[in-house]
Design a protein around this motif. Structure first.
Motif, short mmCIF file in Angstrom:
data_model
loop_
_atom_site.label_atom_id
_atom_site.label_comp_id
_atom_site.label_asym_id
_atom_site.label_seq_id
_atom_site.Cartn_x
_atom_site.Cartn_y
_atom_site.Cartn_z
N CYS A 324 88.73 -8.98 87.73
CA CYS A 324 89.70 -8.60 86.77
C CYS A 324 88.99 -7.34 86.47
CB CYS A 324 89.81 -9.68 85.27
SG CYS A 324 90.49 -11.23 85.93
N ILE A 325 87.64 -6.99 85.65
CA ILE A 325 86.99 -5.84 85.50
C ILE A 325 87.53 -4.73 86.16
CG2 ILE A 325 84.99 -5.09 84.74
CD1 ILE A 325 85.98 -6.32 82.34
N GLU A 326 87.06 -5.00 87.43
CA GLU A 326 87.49 -4.54 88.57
C GLU A 326 88.71 -3.45 88.80
OE1 GLU A 326 86.53 -5.02 93.26
OE2 GLU A 326 85.18 -6.46 92.49
N ALA A 327 89.42 -4.80 88.98
CA ALA A 327 91.24 -4.19 89.21
C ALA A 327 91.17 -3.64 87.89
CB ALA A 327 92.08 -5.89 89.14
N PHE A 328 90.69 -3.78 86.16
CA PHE A 328 91.40 -3.61 85.57
C PHE A 328 91.23 -1.47 85.54
CE2 PHE A 328 90.72 -1.76 81.36
CZ PHE A 328 91.69 -1.56 80.75
N LEU A 329 89.29 -1.50 85.94
CA LEU A 329 89.03 -0.57 85.61
C LEU A 329 89.28 0.54 87.42
CD1 LEU A 329 85.22 -0.92 85.30
CD2 LEU A 329 87.58 -0.43 84.21
N ALA A 330 90.12 0.29 88.58
CA ALA A 330 90.63 0.75 89.04
C ALA A 330 91.76 1.00 88.70
CB ALA A 330 90.70 -0.29 90.92
N GLY A 331 93.21 0.32 88.13
CA GLY A 331 93.79 1.54 87.16
C GLY A 331 93.52 2.30 86.54
N TRP A 332 92.61 2.83 86.03
CA TRP A 332 91.67 3.71 84.70
C TRP A 332 92.33 4.47 84.68
CZ3 TRP A 332 89.15 2.05 80.59
CH2 TRP A 332 88.30 3.51 80.09
N ASP A 333 93.22 5.47 85.25
CA ASP A 333 93.50 6.30 85.15
C ASP A 333 95.44 6.09 84.43
OD1 ASP A 333 91.77 8.61 85.84
OD2 ASP A 333 92.86 8.48 88.10
N GLU A 334 96.10 5.33 84.98
CA GLU A 334 96.88 4.71 84.95
C GLU A 334 97.48 3.78 83.29
OE1 GLU A 334 100.59 1.12 86.09
OE2 GLU A 334 98.87 1.47 87.62
N ALA A 335 95.76 3.16 83.35
CA ALA A 335 95.83 2.36 81.63
C ALA A 335 95.40 3.59 80.69
CB ALA A 335 94.24 1.90 81.64
N LEU A 336 95.09 4.57 80.48
CA LEU A 336 94.86 6.31 80.24
C LEU A 336 96.04 6.48 79.81
CD1 LEU A 336 91.66 8.12 81.23
CD2 LEU A 336 91.99 5.76 79.36
N GLU A 337 97.37 6.29 80.56
CA GLU A 337 97.90 6.76 81.03
C GLU A 337 99.42 5.62 79.53
OE1 GLU A 337 102.38 7.34 80.51
OE2 GLU A 337 101.50 5.68 82.01
N ILE A 338 99.06 4.22 79.71
CA ILE A 338 99.61 3.64 79.10
C ILE A 338 99.06 4.27 77.58
CG2 ILE A 338 99.24 1.05 78.33
CD1 ILE A 338 100.18 0.46 81.69
N HIS A 339 97.47 4.17 77.16
CA HIS A 339 97.07 4.33 75.93
C HIS A 339 97.66 5.24 75.39
CE1 HIS A 339 94.05 4.38 73.27
NE2 HIS A 339 93.91 5.78 73.17
N GLN A 340 98.57 6.27 75.96
CA GLN A 340 98.92 7.77 75.49
C GLN A 340 100.38 7.32 75.45
OE1 GLN A 340 97.70 10.79 74.05
NE2 GLN A 340 95.95 9.48 74.37
N ARG A 341 101.47 6.62 75.85
CA ARG A 341 102.77 6.27 76.00
C ARG A 341 103.04 5.05 74.64
NH1 ARG A 341 105.24 2.42 80.25
NH2 ARG A 341 103.53 3.61 81.46
N PHE A 342 101.50 4.38 74.82
CA PHE A 342 102.88 3.41 73.58
C PHE A 342 101.77 3.50 72.65
CE2 PHE A 342 103.38 1.18 77.56
CZ PHE A 342 104.83 0.80 77.40
N ARG A 343 102.08 4.65 70.90
CA ARG A 343 101.33 4.83 70.37
C ARG A 343 101.77 4.15 69.41
NH1 ARG A 343 97.52 7.85 72.60
NH2 ARG A 343 97.55 8.40 69.79
N ASP A 344 100.78 3.99 68.26
CA ASP A 344 100.94 2.80 66.98
C ASP A 344 101.90 3.31 66.78
OD1 ASP A 344 98.88 0.87 68.65
OD2 ASP A 344 97.55 2.47 66.72
N ASP A 345 102.25 4.20 65.88
CA ASP A 345 104.08 4.24 65.73
C ASP A 345 104.43 4.24 66.29
OD1 ASP A 345 102.87 6.59 67.12
OD2 ASP A 345 104.00 8.44 65.60
N GLU A 346 105.20 4.07 66.52
CA GLU A 346 105.79 3.70 68.03
C GLU A 346 106.15 1.53 68.71
OE1 GLU A 346 106.69 6.17 70.44
OE2 GLU A 346 106.71 8.42 70.18
#
Length: 350
Positions: A324-346
């Motif tokens: 699961c760690i390997e799979a998540f790190l393989a999608g790291w760029d997408e994870a960073l995009e999600i981190h930016q897309r869903f902000r805590d004020d929305e």
């Protein structure tokens, strides 16, 4: 307009039958002298009635009917065969082979009109029933989509109800759900399963509804006794969801119970180890911890993304499933995009 396919190797017969068909009105005669060419036409077109002569040199009427019935979606099309008066054995064989009715030579105009009208009426009924069935199927699909949308909305609102009693935000359940989907895709799970975990992951902490505020909202570290009470939220969430007939709710029950288990067996509530932990629980464990680390709370600052990544890597095989760690790190760029897309004020809907 009915399409009437006429196959006869005689020009005279074709001309006669065409004239009789046109007299019926609302009919388009389509004529072939060669059965093989007619068959090729039928591969791309659907006639409403087939009129075929028995005696033809290239392919007789029996063989044509057999080949025609073998085409996809042609089993119910009415077929009228033309035979001679003394060919009863042929008519019997044709009935078994898929013919619906017969005309004998010489063709009687009145009989022809009556039989063709009856067969076209049969075809009209078939098409009406098919259209009605398609209409009803579309309605069922539409209602099913509406029910599923309401189910997803209900699930999201249930998940938000738990979050309202927690320092975490609605954006948290969005992020961790999408992180979970990244991991599922990285594990090569099928599209339906990836969609299921995206929809079910937000319910991971729904059991917090049953935890008292003085524990749930405590700004400092919990005492051992308080932490034991807090850990009950995993089983409470499972109990709340497990008996649902919804596939999403059932997956949510599994996630609620298992997402605090650790790969080395030191987690809760059951102390499961390795592959004994349900896959959805192993996936959500990574997504939930990563988002908790990288989110600011009243009692802590948000970790830097690279620090959170190192924490996941260090927990490989201990807290987390290495795959699961390997799979998540393989999608790291997408994870960073999600981190930016869903902000805590929305908190947009999934």
């Amino acid at each position: 307009m009915h399409k009437v396919l006429i196959i006869d190797d005689s020009d005279i017969n074709l001309t006669l039958i065409r004239a009789l068909v046109l007299k019926l009105g609302e009919c388009e005669p389509i004529m072939f002298e060669q059965p093989m060419k007619a068959l090729e036409w039928c591969r791309e077109n659907v006639p409403d009635l087939v009129i075929v002569d028995y005696m033809m040199p290239e392919m007789d009427g029996l063989r044509f009917i057999a080949a025609f019935r073998g085409l996809h979606g042609r089993t119910e099309i009415p077929v009228l065969m033309i035979t001679a008066n003394d060919q009863k054995d042929v008519r019997y064989e044709a009935l078994l082979g898929g013919a619906n009715d017969f005309l004998t030579k010489p063709i009687d105009r009145v009989e022809f009109s009556a039989r063709v009208r009856n067969m076209l009426a049969l075809r009209t009924g078939q098409k009406f029933l098919a259209d009605r069935a398609a209409f009803l199927a579309d309605k069922v699909d539409e209602r099913t989509r509406e029910i599923r949308e309401r189910e997803r909305e209900l699930i999201f609102r249930i998940s938000r109800a738990a979050e309202f009693r927690d320092p975490e935000t609605g954006a948290h359940i969005q992020r961790m759900a999408h992180y979970s989907e990244i991991i599922a895709r990285g594990l090569d799970l099928d599209a339906a399963t990836c969609r299921l975990i995206l929809q079910a992951a937000p319910m991971h902490d729904v059991g917090k509804i049953g935890i008292r505020d003085y524990i749930l909202l405590k700004p400092g570290r919990l005492t051992p006794q308080e932490f034991e009470i807090m850990k009950r939220h995993a089983e409470l969430g499972h109990e709340l969801l497990k008996d649902s007939g919804s596939e999403i709710m059932q997956a949510g029950a599994e996630i609620a119970l298992a997402h605090h288990e650790k790969y080395d067996g030191s987690g809760y509530p059951k102390g499961l180890k390795g592959q004994a932990i349900p896959l959805f629980g192993r996936i959500v464990a990574v997504a939930d911890v990563f988002d908790a680390l990288t989110s600011e709370r009243p009692y802590k600052k948000a970790w830097a993304l690279d620090d959170a990544r190192r924490f996941l890597e260090e927990g490989r095989g201990k807290h987390f499933d290495p795959l699961c760690i390997e799979a998540f790190l393989a999608g790291w760029d997408e994870a960073l995009e999600i981190h930016q897309r869903f902000r805590d004020d929305e908190a947009p809907a999934i």
